[in-house]
Write a protein that holds these residues in place. Structure first.
Motif, PDB file in Angstrom:
ATOM      1  N   LEU A  36      75.300  28.945 127.149  1.00 12.64           N
ATOM      2  CA  LEU A  36      74.953  28.718 128.559  1.00 12.64           C
ATOM      3  C   LEU A  36      74.229  27.392 128.629  1.00 12.64           C
ATOM      4  O   LEU A  36      73.180  27.220 128.000  1.00 12.64           O
ATOM      5  N   VAL A  37      74.776  26.461 129.387  1.00 10.60           N
ATOM      6  CA  VAL A  37      74.178  25.126 129.444  1.00 10.60           C
ATOM      7  C   VAL A  37      73.981  24.690 130.894  1.00 10.60           C
ATOM      8  O   VAL A  37      74.674  25.184 131.796  1.00 10.60           O
ATOM      9  N   GLY A  38      73.048  23.780 131.100  1.00  9.93           N
ATOM     10  CA  GLY A  38      72.791  23.250 132.442  1.00  9.93           C
ATOM     11  C   GLY A  38      71.366  22.742 132.506  1.00  9.93           C
ATOM     12  O   GLY A  38      70.563  23.023 131.614  1.00  9.93           O
ATOM     13  N   PRO A  39      71.035  21.993 133.554  1.00 11.51           N
ATOM     14  CA  PRO A  39      69.708  21.395 133.658  1.00 11.51           C
ATOM     15  C   PRO A  39      68.617  22.437 133.864  1.00 11.51           C
ATOM     16  O   PRO A  39      68.909  23.589 134.199  1.00 11.51           O
ATOM     17  N   SER A  40      67.399  22.017 133.671  1.00 12.27           N
ATOM     18  CA  SER A  40      66.253  22.894 133.871  1.00 12.27           C
ATOM     19  C   SER A  40      66.292  23.530 135.266  1.00 12.27           C
ATOM     20  O   SER A  40      66.573  22.848 136.249  1.00 12.27           O
ATOM     21  N   GLY A  41      66.067  24.838 135.325  1.00 15.51           N
ATOM     22  CA  GLY A  41      66.018  25.529 136.615  1.00 15.51           C
ATOM     23  C   GLY A  41      67.363  26.050 137.111  1.00 15.51           C
ATOM     24  O   GLY A  41      67.437  26.655 138.178  1.00 15.51           O
ATOM     25  N   CYS A  42      68.439  25.855 136.336  1.00 14.30           N
ATOM     26  CA  CYS A  42      69.773  26.248 136.815  1.00 14.30           C
ATOM     27  C   CYS A  42      70.045  27.746 136.658  1.00 14.30           C
ATOM     28  O   CYS A  42      71.013  28.268 137.197  1.00 14.30           O
ATOM     29  N   GLY A  43      69.188  28.445 135.892  1.00 10.69           N
ATOM     30  CA  GLY A  43      69.350  29.895 135.763  1.00 10.69           C
ATOM     31  C   GLY A  43      69.748  30.393 134.381  1.00 10.69           C
ATOM     32  O   GLY A  43      70.091  31.574 134.214  1.00 10.69           O
ATOM     33  N   LYS A  44      69.664  29.539 133.384  1.00  7.67           N
ATOM     34  CA  LYS A  44      70.064  29.933 132.030  1.00  7.67           C
ATOM     35  C   LYS A  44      69.197  31.062 131.486  1.00  7.67           C
ATOM     36  O   LYS A  44      69.702  32.090 131.032  1.00  7.67           O
ATOM     37  N   ILE A 187      78.884  37.757 114.698  1.00  9.34           N
ATOM     38  CA  ILE A 187      78.166  38.545 115.695  1.00  9.34           C
ATOM     39  C   ILE A 187      78.207  37.842 117.061  1.00  9.34           C
ATOM     40  O   ILE A 187      77.986  36.640 117.145  1.00  9.34           O
ATOM     41  N   THR A 188      78.536  38.609 118.078  1.00  5.94           N
ATOM     42  CA  THR A 188      78.613  38.076 119.441  1.00  5.94           C
ATOM     43  C   THR A 188      77.283  37.423 119.798  1.00  5.94           C
ATOM     44  O   THR A 188      76.233  38.056 119.664  1.00  5.94           O
ATOM     45  N   THR A 189      77.336  36.164 120.229  1.00  2.44           N
ATOM     46  CA  THR A 189      76.103  35.408 120.434  1.00  2.44           C
ATOM     47  C   THR A 189      76.098  34.702 121.787  1.00  2.44           C
ATOM     48  O   THR A 189      77.102  34.111 122.177  1.00  2.44           O
ATOM     49  N   VAL A 190      74.978  34.808 122.475  1.00  2.23           N
ATOM     50  CA  VAL A 190      74.784  34.042 123.709  1.00  2.23           C
ATOM     51  C   VAL A 190      73.603  33.117 123.468  1.00  2.23           C
ATOM     52  O   VAL A 190      72.513  33.561 123.097  1.00  2.23           O
ATOM     53  N   TYR A 191      73.839  31.826 123.646  1.00  2.00           N
ATOM     54  CA  TYR A 191      72.914  30.784 123.227  1.00  2.00           C
ATOM     55  C   TYR A 191      72.617  29.886 124.415  1.00  2.00           C
ATOM     56  O   TYR A 191      73.537  29.361 125.050  1.00  2.00           O
ATOM     57  N   VAL A 192      71.347  29.727 124.744  1.00  2.72           N
ATOM     58  CA  VAL A 192      70.940  28.914 125.891  1.00  2.72           C
ATOM     59  C   VAL A 192      70.402  27.563 125.440  1.00  2.72           C
ATOM     60  O   VAL A 192      69.569  27.498 124.532  1.00  2.72           O
ATOM     61  N   THR A 193      70.888  26.496 126.059  1.00  2.00           N
ATOM     62  CA  THR A 193      70.340  25.163 125.806  1.00  2.00           C
ATOM     63  C   THR A 193      70.543  24.270 127.031  1.00  2.00           C
ATOM     64  O   THR A 193      71.435  24.506 127.828  1.00  2.00           O
ATOM     65  N   HIS A 194      69.673  23.248 127.160  1.00  2.00           N
ATOM     66  CA  HIS A 194      69.909  22.256 128.211  1.00  2.00           C
ATOM     67  C   HIS A 194      70.638  21.055 127.623  1.00  2.00           C
ATOM     68  O   HIS A 194      70.978  20.126 128.333  1.00  2.00           O
ATOM     69  N   ASP A 195      70.874  21.086 126.304  1.00  2.00           N
ATOM     70  CA  ASP A 195      71.416  19.944 125.577  1.00  2.00           C
ATOM     71  C   ASP A 195      72.945  20.049 125.495  1.00  2.00           C
ATOM     72  O   ASP A 195      73.490  20.924 124.822  1.00  2.00           O
ATOM     73  N   GLN A 196      73.622  19.135 126.162  1.00  2.00           N
ATOM     74  CA  GLN A 196      75.089  19.190 126.227  1.00  2.00           C
ATOM     75  C   GLN A 196      75.749  19.019 124.868  1.00  2.00           C
ATOM     76  O   GLN A 196      76.756  19.665 124.578  1.00  2.00           O
ATOM     77  N   VAL A 197      75.170  18.133 124.040  1.00  2.00           N
ATOM     78  CA  VAL A 197      75.773  17.910 122.721  1.00  2.00           C
ATOM     79  C   VAL A 197      75.670  19.175 121.883  1.00  2.00           C
ATOM     80  O   VAL A 197      76.626  19.604 121.230  1.00  2.00           O
ATOM     81  N   GLU A 198      74.488  19.800 121.951  1.00  2.00           N
ATOM     82  CA  GLU A 198      74.295  21.069 121.248  1.00  2.00           C
ATOM     83  C   GLU A 198      75.332  22.086 121.726  1.00  2.00           C
ATOM     84  O   GLU A 198      75.973  22.771 120.923  1.00  2.00           O
ATOM     85  N   ALA A 199      75.493  22.171 123.025  1.00  2.00           N
ATOM     86  CA  ALA A 199      76.442  23.127 123.594  1.00  2.00           C
ATOM     87  C   ALA A 199      77.857  22.875 123.090  1.00  2.00           C
ATOM     88  O   ALA A 199      78.551  23.789 122.632  1.00  2.00           O
ATOM     89  N   MET A 200      78.266  21.624 123.136  1.00  2.00           N
ATOM     90  CA  MET A 200      79.640  21.263 122.771  1.00  2.00           C
ATOM     91  C   MET A 200      79.916  21.441 121.283  1.00  2.00           C
ATOM     92  O   MET A 200      81.019  21.776 120.889  1.00  2.00           O
ATOM     93  N   THR A 201      78.897  21.180 120.450  1.00  2.00           N
ATOM     94  CA  THR A 201      79.148  21.280 119.007  1.00  2.00           C
ATOM     95  C   THR A 201      79.040  22.715 118.505  1.00  2.00           C
ATOM     96  O   THR A 201      79.624  23.056 117.490  1.00  2.00           O
ATOM     97  N   MET A 202      78.306  23.565 119.219  1.00  2.00           N
ATOM     98  CA  MET A 202      78.072  24.908 118.690  1.00  2.00           C
ATOM     99  C   MET A 202      78.973  25.980 119.291  1.00  2.00           C
ATOM    100  O   MET A 202      79.315  26.948 118.624  1.00  2.00           O
TER     101      MET A 202
END
Ligand code: ADP
Ligand code: ADP
Length: 227
Positions: A36-44, A187-202
């Motif tokens: 789950l990615v998006g700027p601060s406050g988006c609801g992640k 294992i099914t994983t839900v991972y929250v970050t605001h970092d797009q590169v992190e999101a795209m690589t993981m």
């Protein structure tokens, strides 16, 4: 392992007119790594906390496998969560930190030992089992926090910005480790970050949130043209 379903899940904080998360729909596959990615406050965090049972769902539902968990307390959801400030017990050894939840749950010592040893092997922590957290590096502590979650063998793994306390270089190596570990454990994983590169690589897939609304969910390779 299990699927995870957000079915129109909505959270409106008391006193607020606007939904922090508005009719969120995502079907997460068994064994998938969803970011789950998006700027601060988006609801992640709100989304993750609804899944964890730490935040009320005002309408819609959340399912883990076939089970509707919308109104179950966190402990009955078969999940484990790694937070950004993964507070370890400073007076306990790494092994005792990792085994603590199992001890509370009444698992016998021999079994705890075996699970802690197995997790330590996977996380490359075997030689540190007897140390206290303060004698570890930031990355090692992060792995202990993961170990604490893994030993419980949850169906779903939740992570909220787990790398934000690490310096830039360590973040890169740790994200590779976490992604690799997730794939090995499956294992099914839900991972929250605001970092797009992190999101795209993981992520196997990345869900982009904006102002409480889901913008898109797709595999990273299908998202490169987007801002
Ligand atoms: P993110 O994790 O993407 O930074 P959050 O889920 O924390 O976003 O927040 C989503 C929205 O809900 C924001 O507008 C935030 O201000 C609001 N919010 C978060 N927690 C609370 C709370 N406990 N009470 C009221 N509003 C909250
Ligand atoms: P207690 O501290 O309750 O007397 P132990 O010394 O067996 O019991 O440690 C507490 C828990 O921490 C154990 O249940 C065990 O799983 C875990 N533990 C301690 N040392 C190790 C180790 N070297 N390897 C794996 N697990 C360990």
């Amino acid at each position: 392992m299990a699927t995870v379903t957000f079915d129109n899940a909505t959270r409106i904080y008391p006193g607020s007119e606007k939904a922090a998360v508005d009719k969120l729909n995502i079907d997460i596959q068994d064994g998938e790594f969803l970011v789950l990615v998006g700027p601060s406050g988006c609801g992640k965090s709100t989304s993750l906390r609804m899944l964890a049972g730490l935040e009320d769902v005002n309408s819609g539902a959340i399912r883990i496998g076939e089970r509707d968990v919308t109104h179950l307390p966190p402990k009955d959801r078969d999940i484990a969560m790694v937070f950004q400030n993964y507070a370890l017990y400073p007076h306990m050894t790494v092994a005792d930190n990792m085994g603590f939840a199992l001890k509370i749950a009444g698992v016998n010592k021999a079994e705890i030992r075996k699970k802690v040893e197995d997790a330590a092997k996977i996380l490359d922590l075997t030689e540190y089992l007897g140390r206290k957290p303060k004698a570890l590096s930031g990355g090692q502590r992060q792995r202990v926090a993961m170990g604490r979650a893994i030993v419980r063998e949850p169906q779903v793994f939740l992570m909220d910005e787990p790398l934000s306390n690490l310096d830039a270089k360590l973040r890169v190596s740790t994200r590779t480790q976490i992604a690799g570990l997730q794939r090995r454990l499956g294992i099914t994983t839900v991972y929250v970050t605001h970092d797009q590169v992190e999101a795209m690589t993981m992520g196997d897939r990345v869900a982009v949130l904006k102002d409480g609304l889901l913008q898109q969910v797709d595999a990273p390779r299908n998202m490169y043209d987007r801002p």
